[in-house]
Design a protein around this motif. Structure first.
Motif, mmCIF file in Angstrom:
data_model
loop_
_atom_site.group_PDB
_atom_site.id
_atom_site.type_symbol
_atom_site.label_atom_id
_atom_site.label_comp_id
_atom_site.label_asym_id
_atom_site.label_seq_id
_atom_site.Cartn_x
_atom_site.Cartn_y
_atom_site.Cartn_z
ATOM 1 N N MET A 47 12.605 -2.387 -15.714
ATOM 2 C CA MET A 47 11.285 -1.899 -16.137
ATOM 3 C C MET A 47 10.525 -1.373 -14.923
ATOM 4 O O MET A 47 10.627 -1.927 -13.835
ATOM 5 C CB MET A 47 10.517 -3.077 -16.762
ATOM 6 C CG MET A 47 9.305 -2.633 -17.537
ATOM 7 S SD MET A 47 8.706 -3.977 -18.590
ATOM 8 C CE MET A 47 7.012 -3.492 -18.796
ATOM 9 N N ASP A 48 9.754 -0.300 -15.155
ATOM 10 C CA ASP A 48 8.947 0.273 -14.067
ATOM 11 C C ASP A 48 7.942 -0.749 -13.577
ATOM 12 O O ASP A 48 7.479 -1.591 -14.330
ATOM 13 C CB ASP A 48 8.147 1.485 -14.583
ATOM 14 C CG ASP A 48 9.066 2.623 -14.972
ATOM 15 O OD1 ASP A 48 10.222 2.610 -14.537
ATOM 16 O OD2 ASP A 48 8.597 3.493 -15.722
ATOM 17 N N GLU A 49 7.569 -0.586 -12.299
ATOM 18 C CA GLU A 49 6.531 -1.470 -11.766
ATOM 19 C C GLU A 49 5.205 -1.116 -12.454
ATOM 20 O O GLU A 49 4.914 0.066 -12.667
ATOM 21 C CB GLU A 49 6.410 -1.238 -10.262
ATOM 22 C CG GLU A 49 5.785 -2.423 -9.561
ATOM 23 C CD GLU A 49 5.560 -2.137 -8.086
ATOM 24 O OE1 GLU A 49 4.560 -2.620 -7.565
ATOM 25 O OE2 GLU A 49 6.389 -1.408 -7.501
ATOM 26 N N ALA A 50 4.422 -2.136 -12.792
ATOM 27 C CA ALA A 50 3.171 -1.883 -13.525
ATOM 28 C C ALA A 50 2.208 -1.058 -12.675
ATOM 29 O O ALA A 50 2.056 -1.305 -11.478
ATOM 30 C CB ALA A 50 2.537 -3.208 -13.909
ATOM 31 N N ILE A 51 1.570 -0.082 -13.293
ATOM 32 C CA ILE A 51 0.522 0.692 -12.626
ATOM 33 C C ILE A 51 -0.740 -0.168 -12.622
ATOM 34 O O ILE A 51 -1.240 -0.552 -13.681
ATOM 35 C CB ILE A 51 0.292 2.031 -13.367
ATOM 36 C CG1 ILE A 51 1.542 2.903 -13.244
ATOM 37 C CG2 ILE A 51 -0.938 2.749 -12.827
ATOM 38 C CD1 ILE A 51 1.426 4.274 -13.882
ATOM 39 N N LYS A 52 -1.196 -0.488 -11.402
ATOM 40 C CA LYS A 52 -2.370 -1.367 -11.285
ATOM 41 C C LYS A 52 -3.645 -0.549 -11.255
ATOM 42 O O LYS A 52 -3.790 0.365 -10.424
ATOM 43 C CB LYS A 52 -2.285 -2.171 -9.986
ATOM 44 C CG LYS A 52 -1.250 -3.261 -9.993
ATOM 45 C CD LYS A 52 -1.260 -3.882 -8.612
ATOM 46 C CE LYS A 52 -0.734 -5.274 -8.576
ATOM 47 N NZ LYS A 52 -0.806 -5.826 -7.228
ATOM 48 N N LEU A 53 -4.575 -0.901 -12.147
ATOM 49 C CA LEU A 53 -5.846 -0.180 -12.260
ATOM 50 C C LEU A 53 -6.982 -1.188 -12.367
ATOM 51 O O LEU A 53 -6.766 -2.329 -12.780
ATOM 52 C CB LEU A 53 -5.840 0.679 -13.522
ATOM 53 C CG LEU A 53 -4.695 1.684 -13.619
ATOM 54 C CD1 LEU A 53 -4.483 2.103 -15.057
ATOM 55 C CD2 LEU A 53 -4.974 2.884 -12.729
ATOM 56 N N ALA A 54 -8.181 -0.750 -12.037
ATOM 57 C CA ALA A 54 -9.333 -1.663 -12.151
ATOM 58 C C ALA A 54 -10.617 -0.883 -12.272
ATOM 59 O O ALA A 54 -10.713 0.258 -11.808
ATOM 60 C CB ALA A 54 -9.403 -2.570 -10.921
#
Ligand code: ATR
Length: 287
Positions: free
Chosen positions: A1-8
């Protein structure tokens, strides 16, 4: 699985932000690898906090009060024309470690108005207030093609400065109801009417019956302005639409997927707002 795109979403305070509900809903709906948090940053630490978040691999941010202007100095990847004209950045895309700034609030407002189902001519829009939100809304109204836009603000000089930037009209507060007579769309961009703030005290009967009445305040969802407008049979647009639609464009920029507003999302948001209100009331009664 792709690494999670981190957003905030970053702000101060940011605990009441509804953005995590919106973006987490879409991440799940579209089965994307992503996570979206609310991160509070102490204003004096903006630069160092952003650097830390970049080290942790964050790929994008929504920016809220009080950082929408200050973040512009940190956009080493550039600021697009929309954000430059509005004078504020509400969305950051991180590419190769650089911050690219844009502003999705104007899209959020115009899309909310367009998709509200309201019918209106684009002859005259009346904007109450001349702060940061007003700049995004005037930009959006201009892009929609309104022939005449009038800004009315408590402080006339602020309205005049803004009117000059956008080549629109500014009028003193004493001329508010004279301007209201021809308005096809009225937008309250001030914080008046928000929970904990004074009321706007605007007489909707001064507007033509066909005028669409919009508020950017969404807590409460139906402000006194919208309640009066609705009771008088006028069309209304709540502030929740702008919130959701500005988020759609931010989401598109991060994930290359344009998500939709839906009754499911609206339900989640209204539930969250209800919880927040209950918590605030409990806190108040305990104090
Ligand atoms: P934002 O960036 O969220 O739009 P802002 O820049 O603080 O917030 O702008 C708030 C707007 O609400 C301004 O137009 C402000 O009027 P002034 O320019 O005269 O300050 C308006 N506003 C806030 N409180 C008000 C009040 N009590 N009566 C009338 N207008 C008010």
């Amino acid at each position: 699985m792709d690494e999670a795109i981190k957003l905030a979403v970053i702000g101060y305070p940011v605990g009441q932000s509804l953005s995590p509900v919106i973006h987490s809903h879409w991440i799940e709906q579209h089965d994307l690898a992503g996570e979206y948090k609310a991160i509070e940053i102490t204003p004096s630490n903006l630069k160092s906090s952003i650097a830390k978040l970049l080290d942790k691999g964050y790929r994008g941010f929504n920016v809220t009060i009080p950082f929408k202007q200050d973040i512009m100095d940190l956009c080493d990847g550039g600021i697009d024309d929309t954000a430059r004209m509005i004078g504020a950045v509400n969305t950051i895309i991180v590419k190769d470690g650089r911050l690219h700034g844009t502003n999705t609030d104007a899209f959020g407002f115009s899309e909310s108005l367009k998709l509200s189902g309201a019918s209106f001519a684009k002859t005259h829009a009346l904007v109450l207030g001349a702060g940061g939100a007003a700049r995004a809304i005037v930009y959006g109204l201009k892009q929609m093609g309104f022939k005449k836009i009038t800004i009315v603000n408590r402080t006339l000089t602020t309205a005049q400065e803004m009117a000059e930037d956008f080549a629109v009209e500014a009028l003193p507060i004493e001329e508010l109801y004279a301007a209201a007579k021809t308005a096809d769309v009225l937008v309250n961009t001030t914080s008046l009417g928000m929970e904990g703030q004074p009321e706007l005290n605007f007489d909707v009967q001064q507007l033509p019956q066909h005028c669409v009445v919009c508020d950017i305040v969404y807590k409460p969802l139906y402000t006194q302005l919208l309640t009066d407008a609705r009771a008088s049979g006028r069309q209304t647009v709540t502030g929740l639409g702008m919130l959701v639609h500005q988020a759609r464009l931010s989401f598109l920029k991060w994930f290359d997927v344009m998500p939709d507003d839906s009754t499911e999302l609206q339900h989640k948001l209204q539930q969250k707002m209800h919880e927040q209100k209950e918590q605030a009331e409990q806190k108040e009664s305990a104090a």
